[in-house]
Structures are given as structure tokens and as C-alpha cells.
Design a protein around this motif. Structure first.
Motif, PDB file in Angstrom:
ATOM      1  N   LEU A   1       0.830  -1.211   0.000  1.00 38.77           N
ATOM      2  CA  LEU A   1       0.000   0.000   0.000  1.00 38.77           C
ATOM      3  C   LEU A   1       0.860   1.256   0.000  1.00 38.77           C
ATOM      4  O   LEU A   1       0.519   2.253  -0.649  1.00 38.77           O
TER       5      LEU A   1
ATOM      6  N   GLY B   1      -4.729  -4.568  -1.413  1.00 40.27           N
ATOM      7  CA  GLY B   1      -4.945  -3.923  -0.126  1.00 40.27           C
ATOM      8  C   GLY B   1      -5.720  -4.732   0.878  1.00 40.27           C
ATOM      9  O   GLY B   1      -6.088  -4.228   1.922  1.00 40.27           O
TER      10      GLY B   1
ATOM     11  N   ARG C   1      -5.121  -0.954  -5.040  1.00 36.61           N
ATOM     12  CA  ARG C   1      -5.631  -1.140  -3.676  1.00 36.61           C
ATOM     13  C   ARG C   1      -6.638  -2.279  -3.615  1.00 36.61           C
ATOM     14  O   ARG C   1      -6.646  -3.077  -2.691  1.00 36.61           O
TER      15      ARG C   1
END
Length: 160
Positions: free
Chosen positions: A138, A159, A155
């Protein structure tokens, strides 16, 4: 033109499925990013398909696939492919500049380049940095990516 470029890339890479699949993955993401961020479709397609086209020549000449070698060896090969397909000179120059900067990212900053940069990073985060902690990935996404769409896609993918 997209399919012709893919065909030429496959001819150049031969049976190197790893490189072919990487280019196609970058292409799919670059096209998705371009849809949201803008940029010339042909330039994005050609640059995505050809961004690593110098990797085999870099290895042959230097025994290394390091990015700086690819940035030297890729543009002449990309230009020859595009010339064989009668792609216009301005597009050829732009694509060549992207291919010649796609690892360092310090010589060009156009919407098309940003699409390729982020798409390549998304694919490479999974291929090369998959065992890194989520927080580290990230951090790379926030500091390195150049488009909001690229960040959002990365993301979503890394993520979790």
C-alpha cells in the motif's frame, strides 16, 4: 492495429509465455486505466504491448534483464515493429519514449505514460512482490503510482 501489435510482440517473444502473458496483463490494465484517465488509445495499446520488447535483447547483450538495459534495447525494436505496421511518426516517437522510460519514469510524464506505469506496477506487485506485507504494498501504491485509477485498482487487488 491492437491485434497486429500483439502478433508482432508474440513473434518477437517466441515461446516466452511469461513475457507474452505479462504484456497482455499490462495491456488489459492500461486500457482500463486509460478509459478513466484519458490518453490516446493507440499510444496506450502500443506502449503496453511493447513496453518490455527489449528484455530478451537486454539479456542477450548484457546477461541481465535490468530495467535500464530494457530502456536502451527496447525503443529500436519497438520502432521497427511500429514502422512495419505503418504507425505514424508522432505515435511511434511517443511510444518509443514510453518504452525507453518505463522503468525509470523520469524522462516522460504524459497521460499515456502514466497508464503504462501504473499498469506495469500493478502486474509487477503481484509477480515480484507478492510475499511483501500489505502495508508495504500500500505504501508503494500511494508513493509510486501516478493515476487515481491505478491506485484504486491496485488497492482493490493488493490492499486486502
Amino acid at each position: 492495429m491492437r491485434e497486429k501489435l500483439i502478433g508482432k510482440m508474440k513473434e518477437t517473444f517466441g515461446d516466452d509465455d511469461k513475457r507474452i502473458n505479462h504484456a497482455l496483463a499490462v495491456l488489459a490494465l492500461a486500457e482500463e486505466i486509460r478509459e478513466a484517465e484519458g490518453g490516446d488509445p493507440l499510444t496506450v495499446q502500443a506502449a503496453a504491448i511493447l513496453h518490455d520488447i527489449g528484455i530478451q535483447e537486454a539479456f542477450r547483450k548484457y546477461g541481465s534483464t535490468a530495467g535500464h538495459h530494457q530502456e536502451v534495447e527496447g525503443p529500436p525494436i519497438a520502432e521497427a515493429i511500429m514502422a512495419s505496421l505503418a504507425i505514424d511518426g508522432a505515435t511511434m516517437k511517443h511510444v518509443s519514449d514510453i518504452v525507453g522510460s518505463h522503468h525509470s519514469g523520469n524522462k516522460i510524464d504524459t497521460p499515456e505514460f502514466r497508464c503504462i506505469w501504473d499498469a506495469d506496477w500493478i502486474v509487477n506487485l503481484g509477480a515480484m512482490y507478492n510475499d511483501w506485507p500489505t502495508e508495504k504494498k500500500l505504501h508503494i501504491i500511494e508513493k509510486t503510482f501516478r493515476t487515481e485509477t491505478g491506485k484504486r485498482l491496485a488497492r482493490a487487488r493488493y490492499g486486502k
